[in-house]
Write a protein that holds these residues in place. Structure first.
Motif, PDB file in Angstrom:
ATOM      1  N   ASP A   1       0.835  -1.209   0.000  1.00  0.00           N
ATOM      2  CA  ASP A   1       0.000   0.000   0.000  1.00  0.00           C
ATOM      3  C   ASP A   1       0.869   1.258   0.000  1.00  0.00           C
ATOM      4  OD1 ASP A   1      -2.285  -1.542  -0.027  1.00  0.00           O
ATOM      5  OD2 ASP A   1      -2.713  -1.286   2.113  1.00  0.00           O
ATOM      6  N   ALA A   2       1.972   1.229   0.759  1.00  0.00           N
ATOM      7  CA  ALA A   2       2.880   2.378   0.801  1.00  0.00           C
ATOM      8  C   ALA A   2       3.496   2.628  -0.576  1.00  0.00           C
ATOM      9  CB  ALA A   2       3.965   2.150   1.848  1.00  0.00           C
ATOM     10  N   PHE A   3       3.897   1.562  -1.270  1.00  0.00           N
ATOM     11  CA  PHE A   3       4.441   1.720  -2.622  1.00  0.00           C
ATOM     12  C   PHE A   3       3.404   2.340  -3.554  1.00  0.00           C
ATOM     13  CE2 PHE A   3       7.694  -1.675  -1.740  1.00  0.00           C
ATOM     14  CZ  PHE A   3       8.804  -0.897  -2.040  1.00  0.00           C
ATOM     15  N   ARG A   4       2.159   1.902  -3.429  1.00  0.00           N
ATOM     16  CA  ARG A   4       1.111   2.372  -4.344  1.00  0.00           C
ATOM     17  C   ARG A   4       0.715   3.820  -4.082  1.00  0.00           C
ATOM     18  NH1 ARG A   4      -0.791  -3.119  -3.399  1.00  0.00           N
ATOM     19  NH2 ARG A   4      -0.620  -4.253  -5.354  1.00  0.00           N
ATOM     20  N   THR A   5       0.715   4.237  -2.832  1.00  0.00           N
ATOM     21  CA  THR A   5       0.127   5.535  -2.485  1.00  0.00           C
ATOM     22  C   THR A   5       1.129   6.653  -2.242  1.00  0.00           C
ATOM     23  OG1 THR A   5       0.024   4.947  -0.138  1.00  0.00           O
ATOM     24  CG2 THR A   5      -1.924   4.463  -1.481  1.00  0.00           C
ATOM     25  N   ASN A   6       2.391   6.357  -2.054  1.00  0.00           N
ATOM     26  CA  ASN A   6       3.346   7.398  -1.680  1.00  0.00           C
ATOM     27  C   ASN A   6       4.119   7.988  -2.846  1.00  0.00           C
ATOM     28  OD1 ASN A   6       2.739   7.508   1.051  1.00  0.00           O
ATOM     29  ND2 ASN A   6       4.037   5.748   1.489  1.00  0.00           N
ATOM     30  N   ASN A   7       3.728   7.670  -4.061  1.00  0.00           N
ATOM     31  CA  ASN A   7       4.353   8.238  -5.252  1.00  0.00           C
ATOM     32  C   ASN A   7       5.872   8.323  -5.106  1.00  0.00           C
ATOM     33  OD1 ASN A   7       4.508   9.248  -7.812  1.00  0.00           O
ATOM     34  ND2 ASN A   7       4.032  11.347  -7.216  1.00  0.00           N
ATOM     35  N   LEU A   8       6.489   7.200  -4.859  1.00  0.00           N
ATOM     36  CA  LEU A   8       7.935   7.139  -4.673  1.00  0.00           C
ATOM     37  C   LEU A   8       8.677   7.053  -6.003  1.00  0.00           C
ATOM     38  CD1 LEU A   8       7.904   4.552  -1.745  1.00  0.00           C
ATOM     39  CD2 LEU A   8       8.184   7.032  -1.572  1.00  0.00           C
ATOM     40  N   GLY A   9       7.962   7.137  -7.100  1.00  0.00           N
ATOM     41  CA  GLY A   9       8.580   7.035  -8.406  1.00  0.00           C
ATOM     42  C   GLY A   9       8.899   5.600  -8.802  1.00  0.00           C
ATOM     43  N   MET A  10       8.401   4.665  -8.029  1.00  0.00           N
ATOM     44  CA  MET A  10       8.651   3.256  -8.325  1.00  0.00           C
ATOM     45  C   MET A  10       7.425   2.648  -8.984  1.00  0.00           C
ATOM     46  SD  MET A  10      10.483   1.880  -4.932  1.00  0.00           S
ATOM     47  CE  MET A  10      11.169   3.070  -3.820  1.00  0.00           C
ATOM     48  N   HIS A  11       7.674   1.850 -10.008  1.00  0.00           N
ATOM     49  CA  HIS A  11       6.576   1.187 -10.700  1.00  0.00           C
ATOM     50  C   HIS A  11       6.706  -0.328 -10.691  1.00  0.00           C
ATOM     51  CE1 HIS A  11       4.986   4.930 -12.389  1.00  0.00           C
ATOM     52  NE2 HIS A  11       6.251   5.291 -12.455  1.00  0.00           N
ATOM     53  N   HIS A  12       7.912  -0.813 -10.474  1.00  0.00           N
ATOM     54  CA  HIS A  12       8.176  -2.242 -10.597  1.00  0.00           C
ATOM     55  C   HIS A  12       8.774  -2.781  -9.301  1.00  0.00           C
ATOM     56  CE1 HIS A  12       7.601  -1.499 -14.853  1.00  0.00           C
ATOM     57  NE2 HIS A  12       8.444  -0.499 -14.725  1.00  0.00           N
ATOM     58  N   ILE A  13       8.254  -3.918  -8.872  1.00  0.00           N
ATOM     59  CA  ILE A  13       8.791  -4.602  -7.700  1.00  0.00           C
ATOM     60  C   ILE A  13       9.210  -5.996  -8.143  1.00  0.00           C
ATOM     61  CG2 ILE A  13       8.283  -5.542  -5.417  1.00  0.00           C
ATOM     62  CD1 ILE A  13       6.280  -3.274  -5.062  1.00  0.00           C
ATOM     63  N   LEU A  14      10.410  -6.368  -7.773  1.00  0.00           N
ATOM     64  CA  LEU A  14      10.947  -7.693  -8.075  1.00  0.00           C
ATOM     65  C   LEU A  14      11.418  -8.345  -6.786  1.00  0.00           C
ATOM     66  CD1 LEU A  14      13.100  -6.636 -11.107  1.00  0.00           C
ATOM     67  CD2 LEU A  14      11.278  -8.320 -11.220  1.00  0.00           C
ATOM     68  N   CYS A  15      11.302  -9.654  -6.722  1.00  0.00           N
ATOM     69  CA  CYS A  15      11.869 -10.399  -5.602  1.00  0.00           C
ATOM     70  C   CYS A  15      12.152 -11.816  -6.065  1.00  0.00           C
ATOM     71  CB  CYS A  15      10.934 -10.399  -4.399  1.00  0.00           C
ATOM     72  SG  CYS A  15       9.478 -11.437  -4.583  1.00  0.00           S
ATOM     73  N   THR A  16      12.881 -12.553  -5.255  1.00  0.00           N
ATOM     74  CA  THR A  16      13.121 -13.961  -5.533  1.00  0.00           C
ATOM     75  C   THR A  16      12.538 -14.772  -4.391  1.00  0.00           C
ATOM     76  OG1 THR A  16      15.283 -14.014  -4.442  1.00  0.00           O
ATOM     77  CG2 THR A  16      15.248 -13.469  -6.792  1.00  0.00           C
ATOM     78  N   VAL A  17      12.059 -15.966  -4.724  1.00  0.00           N
ATOM     79  CA  VAL A  17      11.474 -16.874  -3.728  1.00  0.00           C
ATOM     80  C   VAL A  17      11.993 -18.276  -4.019  1.00  0.00           C
ATOM     81  CG1 VAL A  17       9.327 -17.884  -2.851  1.00  0.00           C
ATOM     82  CG2 VAL A  17       9.390 -15.469  -3.506  1.00  0.00           C
ATOM     83  N   HIS A  18      12.425 -18.964  -2.980  1.00  0.00           N
ATOM     84  CA  HIS A  18      12.833 -20.363  -3.143  1.00  0.00           C
ATOM     85  C   HIS A  18      11.598 -21.182  -3.502  1.00  0.00           C
ATOM     86  CE1 HIS A  18      14.218 -24.396  -2.267  1.00  0.00           C
ATOM     87  NE2 HIS A  18      15.452 -23.924  -2.384  1.00  0.00           N
ATOM     88  N   PRO A  19      11.674 -22.044  -4.503  1.00  0.00           N
ATOM     89  CA  PRO A  19      10.505 -22.805  -4.956  1.00  0.00           C
ATOM     90  C   PRO A  19       9.846 -23.674  -3.891  1.00  0.00           C
ATOM     91  CG  PRO A  19      12.222 -22.909  -6.596  1.00  0.00           C
ATOM     92  CD  PRO A  19      12.830 -22.249  -5.385  1.00  0.00           C
ATOM     93  N   ASN A  20      10.565 -24.065  -2.857  1.00  0.00           N
ATOM     94  CA  ASN A  20       9.961 -24.889  -1.807  1.00  0.00           C
ATOM     95  C   ASN A  20       9.365 -24.081  -0.665  1.00  0.00           C
ATOM     96  OD1 ASN A  20      10.657 -27.202  -3.188  1.00  0.00           O
ATOM     97  ND2 ASN A  20      12.618 -27.382  -2.164  1.00  0.00           N
ATOM     98  N   ASN A  21       9.397 -22.760  -0.768  1.00  0.00           N
ATOM     99  CA  ASN A  21       8.879 -21.902   0.287  1.00  0.00           C
ATOM    100  C   ASN A  21       7.416 -21.547  -0.014  1.00  0.00           C
ATOM    101  OD1 ASN A  21       8.309 -19.941   2.181  1.00  0.00           O
ATOM    102  ND2 ASN A  21      10.330 -18.990   2.051  1.00  0.00           N
ATOM    103  N   ALA A  22       6.530 -22.478   0.290  1.00  0.00           N
ATOM    104  CA  ALA A  22       5.106 -22.311  -0.035  1.00  0.00           C
ATOM    105  C   ALA A  22       4.507 -21.079   0.639  1.00  0.00           C
ATOM    106  CB  ALA A  22       4.329 -23.558   0.361  1.00  0.00           C
ATOM    107  N   ALA A  23       4.873 -20.820   1.878  1.00  0.00           N
ATOM    108  CA  ALA A  23       4.311 -19.665   2.589  1.00  0.00           C
ATOM    109  C   ALA A  23       4.684 -18.364   1.890  1.00  0.00           C
ATOM    110  CB  ALA A  23       4.793 -19.654   4.036  1.00  0.00           C
ATOM    111  N   SER A  24       5.926 -18.249   1.472  1.00  0.00           N
ATOM    112  CA  SER A  24       6.352 -17.037   0.782  1.00  0.00           C
ATOM    113  C   SER A  24       5.689 -16.917  -0.590  1.00  0.00           C
ATOM    114  CB  SER A  24       7.876 -17.027   0.643  1.00  0.00           C
ATOM    115  OG  SER A  24       8.317 -15.777   0.180  1.00  0.00           O
ATOM    116  N   LEU A  25       5.553 -18.029  -1.297  1.00  0.00           N
ATOM    117  CA  LEU A  25       4.856 -18.002  -2.590  1.00  0.00           C
ATOM    118  C   LEU A  25       3.420 -17.512  -2.430  1.00  0.00           C
ATOM    119  CD1 LEU A  25       5.972 -21.320  -4.311  1.00  0.00           C
ATOM    120  CD2 LEU A  25       6.302 -19.001  -5.175  1.00  0.00           C
ATOM    121  N   LYS A  26       2.716 -18.087  -1.467  1.00  0.00           N
ATOM    122  CA  LYS A  26       1.327 -17.668  -1.224  1.00  0.00           C
ATOM    123  C   LYS A  26       1.257 -16.185  -0.897  1.00  0.00           C
ATOM    124  CE  LYS A  26      -0.247 -22.167   0.441  1.00  0.00           C
ATOM    125  NZ  LYS A  26      -0.704 -22.913   1.611  1.00  0.00           N
ATOM    126  N   ASP A  27       2.202 -15.718  -0.069  1.00  0.00           N
ATOM    127  CA  ASP A  27       2.231 -14.309   0.304  1.00  0.00           C
ATOM    128  C   ASP A  27       2.441 -13.423  -0.913  1.00  0.00           C
ATOM    129  OD1 ASP A  27       2.495 -12.017   2.195  1.00  0.00           O
ATOM    130  OD2 ASP A  27       4.556 -12.035   1.444  1.00  0.00           O
TER     131      ASP A  27
END
Length: 124
Positions: free
Chosen positions: A21-47
């Motif tokens: 929500d902070a990224f969307r509403t604070n006009n920080l000039g950012m449009h793209h978010i990237l991250c990496t997730v280990h394929p066996n980390n189901a909780a992080s994938l769901k999140d």
């Protein structure tokens, strides 16, 4: 799962939502978010899926450790065509890579499977 664990999960979900929500509403000039997730980390994938992120690549990163590369355009979320959905076992990485190369994106996780689909309008 203990009540403490459930509370921790709820807290992490709320924190992730607050950050997005902070990224969307604070006009920080950012449009793209990237991250990496280990394929066996189901909780992080769901999140990450719950935040609207999608799998764009499956690559070896960080000294050869397999990771999903996840992406979100925070100002223009992508829409996916439900008629193109394909589910693939979580551990079927070669099939996942093939789908990603064919213009599919990983859009959800359920029952040990990643759901892939193409963008609406045929974009890839």
């Amino acid at each position: 799962m203990s009540i403490q664990t459930i509370g921790e999960i709820d807290c992490k979900k709320r924190m992730a939502q607050w950050i997005m929500d902070a990224f969307r509403t604070n006009n920080l000039g950012m449009h793209h978010i990237l991250c990496t997730v280990h394929p066996n980390n189901a909780a992080s994938l769901k999140d990450k899926f719950s935040q609207g992120m999608v799998i764009t690549h499956v690559k070896n990163k960080y000294a050869g450790i397999l990771r999903y590369i996840m992406y979100l355009d925070i100002h223009h979320p992508w829409k996916f065509d439900p008629s193109t959905e394909v589910s693939v076992r979580q551990e079927a990485f070669e099939k996942q890579k093939t789908l990603l190369n064919e213009g599919y994106y990983g859009i959800d996780y359920t029952g040990g499977k990643i759901i892939f689909a193409k963008q609406q309008g045929g974009k890839s």
